[in-house]
Design a protein around this motif. Structure first.
Motif, mmCIF file in Angstrom:
data_model
loop_
_atom_site.group_PDB
_atom_site.id
_atom_site.type_symbol
_atom_site.label_atom_id
_atom_site.label_comp_id
_atom_site.label_asym_id
_atom_site.label_seq_id
_atom_site.Cartn_x
_atom_site.Cartn_y
_atom_site.Cartn_z
ATOM 1 N N PHE A 74 -25.251 86.277 -15.829
ATOM 2 C CA PHE A 74 -26.339 86.506 -16.779
ATOM 3 C C PHE A 74 -25.792 86.701 -18.195
ATOM 4 O O PHE A 74 -26.306 86.121 -19.152
ATOM 5 N N GLN A 75 -24.744 87.506 -18.304
ATOM 6 C CA GLN A 75 -24.117 87.748 -19.616
ATOM 7 C C GLN A 75 -23.635 86.437 -20.231
ATOM 8 O O GLN A 75 -23.871 86.167 -21.412
ATOM 9 N N GLU A 76 -22.941 85.643 -19.419
ATOM 10 C CA GLU A 76 -22.309 84.412 -19.908
ATOM 11 C C GLU A 76 -23.320 83.298 -20.190
ATOM 12 O O GLU A 76 -23.239 82.617 -21.204
ATOM 13 N N LYS A 77 -24.261 83.108 -19.299
ATOM 14 C CA LYS A 77 -25.147 81.943 -19.370
ATOM 15 C C LYS A 77 -26.472 82.206 -20.068
ATOM 16 O O LYS A 77 -27.117 81.265 -20.525
ATOM 17 N N VAL A 78 -26.889 83.459 -20.157
ATOM 18 C CA VAL A 78 -28.169 83.760 -20.781
ATOM 19 C C VAL A 78 -27.975 84.508 -22.094
ATOM 20 O O VAL A 78 -28.339 84.014 -23.163
ATOM 21 N N LEU A 79 -27.372 85.680 -22.036
ATOM 22 C CA LEU A 79 -27.241 86.493 -23.248
ATOM 23 C C LEU A 79 -26.434 85.792 -24.337
ATOM 24 O O LEU A 79 -26.825 85.815 -25.505
ATOM 25 N N LYS A 80 -25.316 85.174 -23.968
ATOM 26 C CA LYS A 80 -24.501 84.463 -24.966
ATOM 27 C C LYS A 80 -25.290 83.337 -25.618
ATOM 28 O O LYS A 80 -25.229 83.145 -26.832
#
Length: 87
Positions: A74-80
């Protein structure tokens, strides 16, 4: 709008799909992304031999996602990506 689709077919269900959906809902709320990210279930994505759940984020198919590594995904693919769109 971002779209996150979580496979809820029988194989992914057994590997933690509903736990991933719950974690995703919590992360969307935590980061105030309701209305900006669509979360939905999808039936079999044909990746049943993979270790883990199949998750599709904006058309990118990710295999082997587990409840234990979903927050990292989620951090890598959405938030970033959302942060990159804002800049």
């Amino acid at each position: 709008m971002f779209t996150i689709s979580v496979c809820v077919g029988s194989s992914c269900h057994l590997k933690g799909a509903y736990e991933i959906i719950k974690i995703c809902q919590e992360l969307l709320e935590k980061h105030q992304l309701e209305g900006k990210v669509e979360l939905k279930g999808t039936f079999c994505c044909g990746k049943c031999s993979e270790q883990g759940v199949t998750v599709i984020i904006n058309g990118e198919t990710l295999s082997g996602v587990l409840p234990s590594n979903f927050e990292e995904v989620f951090q890598e693919k959405v938030l970033k990506e959302i942060q990159n769109e804002r800049h």
